[in-house]
Design a protein around this motif. Structure first.
Motif, short mmCIF file in Angstrom:
data_model
loop_
_atom_site.label_atom_id
_atom_site.label_comp_id
_atom_site.label_asym_id
_atom_site.label_seq_id
_atom_site.Cartn_x
_atom_site.Cartn_y
_atom_site.Cartn_z
N LYS A 6 17.85 55.62 -53.31
CA LYS A 6 18.36 55.65 -54.69
C LYS A 6 19.79 55.14 -54.76
CE LYS A 6 15.79 59.46 -56.72
NZ LYS A 6 15.90 60.81 -57.26
N ALA A 7 20.61 55.56 -53.80
CA ALA A 7 22.03 55.23 -53.82
C ALA A 7 22.30 53.78 -53.44
CB ALA A 7 22.79 56.16 -52.88
N ARG A 8 21.40 53.19 -52.69
CA ARG A 8 21.63 51.84 -52.19
C ARG A 8 20.49 50.94 -52.62
NH1 ARG A 8 22.76 49.32 -46.51
NH2 ARG A 8 24.09 47.74 -47.36
N PRO A 9 20.65 50.24 -53.72
CA PRO A 9 19.56 49.38 -54.18
C PRO A 9 19.26 48.27 -53.17
CG PRO A 9 21.46 49.26 -55.67
CD PRO A 9 21.80 50.21 -54.57
N CYS A 10 18.06 47.87 -53.17
CA CYS A 10 17.56 46.86 -52.25
C CYS A 10 17.93 45.45 -52.74
CB CYS A 10 16.05 47.04 -52.20
SG CYS A 10 15.12 45.76 -51.45
N ALA A 11 18.51 44.66 -51.84
CA ALA A 11 18.79 43.26 -52.18
C ALA A 11 17.48 42.48 -52.12
CB ALA A 11 19.79 42.68 -51.19
N LEU A 12 17.33 41.53 -53.00
CA LEU A 12 16.15 40.67 -53.03
C LEU A 12 16.60 39.23 -53.19
CD1 LEU A 12 13.89 42.69 -55.48
CD2 LEU A 12 13.46 42.34 -53.04
N PRO A 13 15.91 38.30 -52.53
CA PRO A 13 16.23 36.89 -52.76
C PRO A 13 15.65 36.45 -54.11
CG PRO A 13 14.35 37.06 -51.29
CD PRO A 13 14.84 38.47 -51.55
N GLY A 14 16.16 35.37 -54.65
CA GLY A 14 15.61 34.83 -55.88
C GLY A 14 14.23 34.24 -55.66
N ALA A 15 14.01 33.68 -54.46
CA ALA A 15 12.73 33.09 -54.09
C ALA A 15 12.57 33.19 -52.57
CB ALA A 15 12.68 31.62 -54.51
N LEU A 16 11.35 33.28 -52.11
CA LEU A 16 11.13 33.35 -50.67
C LEU A 16 11.61 32.08 -49.97
CD1 LEU A 16 7.65 35.10 -50.36
CD2 LEU A 16 9.91 36.09 -50.01
N THR A 17 11.59 30.97 -50.65
CA THR A 17 12.05 29.71 -50.06
C THR A 17 13.54 29.74 -49.70
OG1 THR A 17 12.38 28.78 -52.26
CG2 THR A 17 10.28 28.31 -51.17
N GLU A 18 14.28 30.70 -50.24
CA GLU A 18 15.70 30.85 -49.88
C GLU A 18 15.88 31.40 -48.48
OE1 GLU A 18 17.52 33.35 -52.82
OE2 GLU A 18 17.00 31.99 -54.46
N LEU A 19 14.83 32.00 -47.92
CA LEU A 19 14.91 32.63 -46.60
C LEU A 19 14.73 31.56 -45.53
CD1 LEU A 19 12.72 35.78 -47.33
CD2 LEU A 19 15.19 35.50 -47.64
N ARG A 20 15.86 31.13 -44.97
CA ARG A 20 15.85 30.05 -43.98
C ARG A 20 16.57 30.46 -42.71
NH1 ARG A 20 18.48 26.23 -47.75
NH2 ARG A 20 17.83 27.45 -49.50
N GLY A 21 16.37 31.71 -42.32
CA GLY A 21 17.03 32.21 -41.13
C GLY A 21 16.39 31.67 -39.86
N PRO A 22 16.93 32.08 -38.73
CA PRO A 22 16.45 31.56 -37.45
C PRO A 22 15.02 32.00 -37.14
CG PRO A 22 17.98 33.37 -37.12
CD PRO A 22 17.98 33.07 -38.59
N THR A 23 14.34 31.18 -36.35
CA THR A 23 12.97 31.48 -35.93
C THR A 23 12.85 31.57 -34.42
OG1 THR A 23 12.37 29.15 -35.98
CG2 THR A 23 11.94 30.44 -37.99
N SER A 24 13.93 31.33 -33.72
CA SER A 24 13.91 31.42 -32.26
C SER A 24 15.30 31.78 -31.76
CB SER A 24 13.46 30.09 -31.64
OG SER A 24 14.39 29.08 -31.95
N GLY A 25 15.34 32.17 -30.50
CA GLY A 25 16.62 32.50 -29.88
C GLY A 25 16.99 33.96 -30.04
N ILE A 26 18.23 34.25 -29.69
CA ILE A 26 18.79 35.59 -29.79
C ILE A 26 19.66 35.64 -31.04
CG2 ILE A 26 20.28 37.32 -28.68
CD1 ILE A 26 17.78 36.73 -27.03
N VAL A 27 19.42 36.65 -31.86
CA VAL A 27 20.19 36.82 -33.10
C VAL A 27 21.04 38.07 -32.96
CG1 VAL A 27 20.06 37.28 -35.57
CG2 VAL A 27 18.43 35.71 -34.51
N SER A 28 22.32 37.95 -33.24
CA SER A 28 23.23 39.10 -33.29
C SER A 28 23.52 39.40 -34.75
CB SER A 28 24.54 38.79 -32.56
OG SER A 28 24.30 38.58 -31.20
N LEU A 29 23.14 40.59 -35.19
CA LEU A 29 23.39 40.97 -36.58
C LEU A 29 24.82 41.44 -36.75
CD1 LEU A 29 20.14 42.93 -37.53
CD2 LEU A 29 20.75 40.56 -38.09
N PRO A 30 25.41 41.15 -37.90
CA PRO A 30 26.77 41.64 -38.18
C PRO A 30 26.77 43.16 -38.36
CG PRO A 30 25.85 40.54 -40.11
CD PRO A 30 24.87 40.35 -39.00
N THR A 31 27.92 43.75 -38.20
CA THR A 31 28.06 45.21 -38.28
C THR A 31 27.56 45.77 -39.60
OG1 THR A 31 30.00 45.03 -36.86
CG2 THR A 31 29.72 47.10 -38.03
N ARG A 32 27.68 45.04 -40.69
CA ARG A 32 27.21 45.57 -41.97
C ARG A 32 25.70 45.76 -41.99
NH1 ARG A 32 28.60 40.47 -42.68
NH2 ARG A 32 27.03 38.98 -43.45
#
Length: 108
Positions: A6-32
């Motif tokens: 309730k306190a933290r609303p979920c972020a949503l993309p405008g369209a799935l086509t906006e999701l262009r993140g990596p598909t291979s390798g090692i990913v390091s997520l930021p602290t947030r």
């Protein structure tokens, strides 16, 4: 619904086509997105990929974070396998009805 959801609303993309993140390798997520000691995920490992997607979907404060870390095809393929809060799943499926009927992608 949990107080956290309730306190933290979920972020949503405008369209799935906006999701262009990596598909291979090692990913390091930021602290947030991941504040624990090991923020690295190997996208060659199916379980690592699921855990990273679950974390990003739950914790992303903006659609930009989603776009930078998630890939639309991977999300579609693995949607049914993700363990995410009901409220978050419902929000994504309301915005993107195509996700509602996705079968498990574990064998994919």
């Amino acid at each position: 619904m949990s107080r956290y959801t309730k306190a933290r609303p979920c972020a949503l993309p405008g369209a799935l086509t906006e999701l262009r993140g990596p598909t291979s390798g090692i990913v390091s997520l930021p602290t947030r997105l991941h504040w624990g000691p090991d923020n690295r995920y190997d996208l060659a490992d199916a379980d690592d990929t699921l855990v990273m997607y679950e974390r990003v979907i739950r914790e992303a404060p903006s659609a930009l974070d989603l776009a930078e870390h998630l890939d639309a095809d991977t999300l579609r393929r693995r949607w049914a396998d993700l363990i995410i809060p009901r409220e978050i799943r419902a929000g994504w499926e309301a915005r993107f009805p195509e996700l509602r009927h996705r079968q498990s992608g574990a064998a994919a």
